[in-house]
Design a protein around this motif. Structure first.
Motif, PDB file in Angstrom:
ATOM      1  N   ASP A   1       0.817  -1.213   0.000  1.00 32.14           N
ATOM      2  CA  ASP A   1       0.000   0.000   0.000  1.00 32.14           C
ATOM      3  C   ASP A   1       0.856   1.271   0.000  1.00 32.14           C
ATOM      4  O   ASP A   1       0.439   2.303   0.529  1.00 32.14           O
ATOM      5  N   ASP A   2       2.037   1.197  -0.582  1.00 33.03           N
ATOM      6  CA  ASP A   2       2.977   2.320  -0.671  1.00 33.03           C
ATOM      7  C   ASP A   2       3.368   2.882   0.689  1.00 33.03           C
ATOM      8  O   ASP A   2       3.854   4.013   0.780  1.00 33.03           O
ATOM      9  N   GLU A   3       3.196   2.094   1.757  1.00 30.07           N
ATOM     10  CA  GLU A   3       3.467   2.597   3.101  1.00 30.07           C
ATOM     11  C   GLU A   3       4.421   1.732   3.910  1.00 30.07           C
ATOM     12  O   GLU A   3       5.138   2.244   4.759  1.00 30.07           O
ATOM     13  N   LEU A   4       4.408   0.441   3.679  1.00 26.31           N
ATOM     14  CA  LEU A   4       5.190  -0.491   4.481  1.00 26.31           C
ATOM     15  C   LEU A   4       6.136  -1.256   3.566  1.00 26.31           C
ATOM     16  O   LEU A   4       5.717  -1.753   2.513  1.00 26.31           O
ATOM     17  N   VAL A   5       7.393  -1.341   3.955  1.00 21.38           N
ATOM     18  CA  VAL A   5       8.413  -1.986   3.127  1.00 21.38           C
ATOM     19  C   VAL A   5       8.965  -3.207   3.849  1.00 21.38           C
ATOM     20  O   VAL A   5       9.243  -3.152   5.048  1.00 21.38           O
ATOM     21  N   ILE A   6       9.110  -4.282   3.072  1.00 23.65           N
ATOM     22  CA  ILE A   6       9.815  -5.463   3.569  1.00 23.65           C
ATOM     23  C   ILE A   6      11.001  -5.692   2.645  1.00 23.65           C
ATOM     24  O   ILE A   6      10.821  -5.972   1.463  1.00 23.65           O
ATOM     25  N   PHE A   7      12.198  -5.523   3.181  1.00 21.00           N
ATOM     26  CA  PHE A   7      13.390  -5.837   2.415  1.00 21.00           C
ATOM     27  C   PHE A   7      13.667  -7.327   2.555  1.00 21.00           C
ATOM     28  O   PHE A   7      13.516  -7.894   3.637  1.00 21.00           O
ATOM     29  N   SER A   8      14.076  -7.937   1.475  1.00 20.22           N
ATOM     30  CA  SER A   8      14.384  -9.361   1.532  1.00 20.22           C
ATOM     31  C   SER A   8      15.703  -9.572   2.258  1.00 20.22           C
ATOM     32  O   SER A   8      16.712  -8.986   1.904  1.00 20.22           O
ATOM     33  N   ALA A   9      15.629 -10.387   3.278  1.00 16.10           N
ATOM     34  CA  ALA A   9      16.804 -10.793   4.020  1.00 16.10           C
ATOM     35  C   ALA A   9      16.857 -12.317   3.939  1.00 16.10           C
ATOM     36  O   ALA A   9      15.821 -12.974   3.936  1.00 16.10           O
ATOM     37  N   PHE A  10      18.045 -12.851   3.845  1.00 17.33           N
ATOM     38  CA  PHE A  10      18.201 -14.290   3.705  1.00 17.33           C
ATOM     39  C   PHE A  10      19.019 -14.811   4.882  1.00 17.33           C
ATOM     40  O   PHE A  10      20.092 -14.291   5.177  1.00 17.33           O
ATOM     41  N   GLY A  11      18.468 -15.830   5.559  1.00 15.39           N
ATOM     42  CA  GLY A  11      19.096 -16.386   6.744  1.00 15.39           C
ATOM     43  C   GLY A  11      20.235 -17.337   6.416  1.00 15.39           C
ATOM     44  O   GLY A  11      20.624 -17.496   5.249  1.00 15.39           O
ATOM     45  N   PRO A  12      20.775 -18.002   7.450  1.00 16.09           N
ATOM     46  CA  PRO A  12      21.916 -18.901   7.266  1.00 16.09           C
ATOM     47  C   PRO A  12      21.660 -20.023   6.258  1.00 16.09           C
ATOM     48  O   PRO A  12      22.560 -20.430   5.534  1.00 16.09           O
TER      49      PRO A  12
ATOM     50  N   ARG B   1      19.974 -19.674   3.700  1.00 12.84           N
ATOM     51  CA  ARG B   1      19.706 -18.910   2.476  1.00 12.84           C
ATOM     52  C   ARG B   1      18.218 -18.869   2.157  1.00 12.84           C
ATOM     53  O   ARG B   1      17.827 -18.530   1.069  1.00 12.84           O
ATOM     54  N   ALA B   2      17.398 -19.223   3.145  1.00 14.39           N
ATOM     55  CA  ALA B   2      15.954 -19.112   2.996  1.00 14.39           C
ATOM     56  C   ALA B   2      15.542 -17.681   3.313  1.00 14.39           C
ATOM     57  O   ALA B   2      16.177 -16.991   4.110  1.00 14.39           O
ATOM     58  N   TRP B   3      14.449 -17.242   2.726  1.00 12.94           N
ATOM     59  CA  TRP B   3      13.966 -15.878   2.887  1.00 12.94           C
ATOM     60  C   TRP B   3      13.442 -15.640   4.286  1.00 12.94           C
ATOM     61  O   TRP B   3      12.758 -16.468   4.874  1.00 12.94           O
ATOM     62  N   SER B   4      13.775 -14.489   4.823  1.00  9.33           N
ATOM     63  CA  SER B   4      13.120 -13.946   6.010  1.00  9.33           C
ATOM     64  C   SER B   4      13.188 -12.444   5.834  1.00  9.33           C
ATOM     65  O   SER B   4      14.258 -11.891   5.600  1.00  9.33           O
ATOM     66  N   GLY B   5      12.071 -11.782   5.862  1.00 15.51           N
ATOM     67  CA  GLY B   5      12.043 -10.366   5.498  1.00 15.51           C
ATOM     68  C   GLY B   5      12.262  -9.444   6.673  1.00 15.51           C
ATOM     69  O   GLY B   5      11.919  -9.752   7.795  1.00 15.51           O
TER      70      GLY B   5
END
Length: 175
Positions: free
Chosen positions: A126-137, A139-143
């Motif tokens: 909604d142009d208001e909240l951002v989730i940057f992609s972070a990758f754990g040990p 290499r699976a996604w966790s935002g």
């Protein structure tokens, strides 16, 4: 505290909750040419070996996209890709048909046309909240979620810029 960002790590359940609370649009910018999601290892291998896939591993994503779009929320994505395509990009192009069947609007932008590409993927809700992609040990996604208005504004400007330059999936695969 005014003027300060809040950042929090969210996993798959938190991400699904954010999609369910989205009101207008969930936009995803993808900038990497390859991902190492553990649940995709075997499907990618099958794709590269020319073996059939029932895509059961992809159904949970299709379901949440369908649920979201059925509520009238747009799920949009711009993929910035290198040309020639990597094996992973070819795989994601094949799987994109399923995303589209579920209601997602995916567009492609060759990296050399995009010019200044940010180093990280992000979701913008909604142009208001951002989730940057972070990758754990693994290499699976966790935002990593941020609610900073300045960062959301920056991501919104990138969304507008790259969306305007990108090509819809159906045009991209026939070009």
């Amino acid at each position: 505290m005014k003027g300060r960002s809040t950042v929090q790590l969210v996993g798959d359940d938190g991400f699904r909750d954010l999609l369910r609370s989205c009101k207008r649009e969930a936009f995803h910018l993808e900038v990497l040419d390859s991902y190492a999601e553990p649940h995709e290892h075997e499907p990618l291998r099958r794709f590269l070996d020319g073996e059939p896939d029932d895509y059961a591993w992809f159904r949970p994503w299709m379901n949440i996209v369908q649920e979201t779009t059925d509520r009238g929320v747009a799920v949009t994505r711009t993929r910035i890709v290198s040309v020639p395509h990597t094996d992973y990009t070819r795989f994601s192009l094949a799987v994109a048909e399923l995303n589209i069947q579920a209601g997602e609007d995916i567009r492609y932008l060759p990296r050399h046309v995009a010019e200044d590409v940010p180093p990280d993927d992000f979701w913008l809700f909604d142009d208001e909240l951002v989730i940057f992609s972070a990758f754990g040990p693994s290499r699976a996604w966790s935002g990593a979620v941020t609610v900073d208005a300045t960062i959301a504004g920056y991501c919104h400007r990138m969304k507008e810029q790259f969306w305007a330059l990108s090509v819809p999936y159906s045009e991209y695969i026939t070009a």
